[in-house]
Design an enzyme around this catalytic site. Sequence first.
Site, mmCIF file in Angstrom:
data_model
loop_
_atom_site.group_PDB
_atom_site.id
_atom_site.type_symbol
_atom_site.label_atom_id
_atom_site.label_comp_id
_atom_site.label_asym_id
_atom_site.label_seq_id
_atom_site.Cartn_x
_atom_site.Cartn_y
_atom_site.Cartn_z
ATOM 1 N N GLU A 240 -8.365 11.603 13.444
ATOM 2 C CA GLU A 240 -7.422 10.519 13.739
ATOM 3 C C GLU A 240 -6.444 10.850 14.862
ATOM 4 O O GLU A 240 -5.578 11.707 14.712
ATOM 5 C CB GLU A 240 -6.632 10.162 12.471
ATOM 6 C CG GLU A 240 -5.748 8.949 12.648
ATOM 7 C CD GLU A 240 -5.219 8.409 11.330
ATOM 8 O OE1 GLU A 240 -4.307 7.579 11.375
ATOM 9 O OE2 GLU A 240 -5.723 8.827 10.266
ATOM 10 N N LYS B 264 0.847 -1.184 0.000
ATOM 11 C CA LYS B 264 0.000 0.000 0.000
ATOM 12 C C LYS B 264 0.883 1.234 0.000
ATOM 13 O O LYS B 264 1.919 1.260 0.671
ATOM 14 C CB LYS B 264 -0.903 0.023 1.245
ATOM 15 C CG LYS B 264 -1.699 1.317 1.421
ATOM 16 C CD LYS B 264 -2.401 1.348 2.763
ATOM 17 C CE LYS B 264 -3.069 2.690 3.012
ATOM 18 N NZ LYS B 264 -3.719 2.782 4.328
#
Length: 461
Positions: free
Chosen positions: A264, A215
């Site tokens: 986050e 990724k």
Amino acid sequence: MNRKLTATRDAKKDVGQKDIRFFTETIDVGRISPLAFFEAGDSCYKNERFYWQNADKTLTLVGIGHAAVLSTNHGEDRYTSISTSWKQLCEALIKEEKDMEPVLFGGFSFDPEVGGKEEWESFPSSYFVAPSFQLTIRDGKTMIAINLITDSASSAEEFDKLREERDRLIHIAQVEEFPVSPKPEVLQIVERKKEDYLKAVSQVTERIQKGEAKKVVIARSIDLHFKEQVPAISALHHITNEQQESYQFGLQKDDHLFFGATPERLIQIEKGKAFSACVAGSIRRGKSAIEDRQLGEELLGDRKNREEHQYVVSMISTVFKALCKSVSIPKTPKLMKIRDIQHLYTPVVGEMEKGIDIFDLVKALHPTPALGGSPTDVAMEVIRELEGMDRGYYAAPIGWTDTAGNGEFAVAIRSGLLDGKRAHLYAGGGIVADSEKEKEYEETWVKFRPVLRALGGKLNG
């Protein structure tokens, strides 16, 4: 006449001096608007302010003036450098039991190897400040502290002047009216290197399909041009009003405001316990409750997003098991719903090992696969090669610690850099083997939306 009564201490010269002393004093002030206090410092401390509110609204911090600045352009040593300098200041602290702990607030750049380019030229690899005037609202109680770091023999006189200035700032915040600023008028929205972004996503997808990485997060940016200069208070007012579920932050430096509302958390330390959050994988909010639920179920069952999320869970759990004990991690994610987007979310809790501080955990966790990729070293090399921009403090750790070792850092996504009549906004997404460039491009617009809306922009992409 308003006078600036605080002086910035250069940590490189002053921290570590044997005769340096760190004084603090706290008073209760009743109810006071944190944004009004922030704005009270505009005339004399325009480039020396910060703002922070955590996601559950139990803590708000505002800093005005600089008692000390800790900064460095070191690469991997930057975390240790800030930690060491702060510990040296903490050792010089003189406080009474009733006084609250002074805080250090700031952030790190995403990648020190490419830092200081384009609009980020004045931002070092790490930049932290201990404020001269510190407002703290914790669980509904409002307090304001004075912090003085000095080696002067006339420290009592200095502190008396700071008390006068503190009272002046409080009076302005409580008495003067601060009309709500309308959203700025956007003249133009400019996409920066759109075709380069789409090309980079295609190239990254091909590399992942060949097995070079699992990724890679590729980001892009847009520019907003305004009719008039946008005050920092306007940006903060609208982002805090509209993004109630998120961490809200603002950091001023050299006529720039880096601000945003991020969902986050990177790391929180409270009385020896460490808390983190795995946030990766996303989908838009629905136009109705039924559609919203259906989209959430689709996200929970989507293989691509679950795979992307698991990379983050694996990395953060590995760090916690190395630096903490008694680690607790749920086996499956749940949904985090904020105004414009839904995310997959897995909380992580651990008890810190002795000798570990918050900067050790920030260093070990940044960048998570949610903002860098997996494996980390490969993903970072690909980002440097193909992304074609300096992220600056976007997607990097921003937050605070105090003299007792507590603190919290969030990941600075859903963010922008305000510069007078311009603003630079940033957004990205995780690229995996089955990513499609047009879908990734559309997803970035969803992620631009919180800051774009706060600055008066409308989606037209």
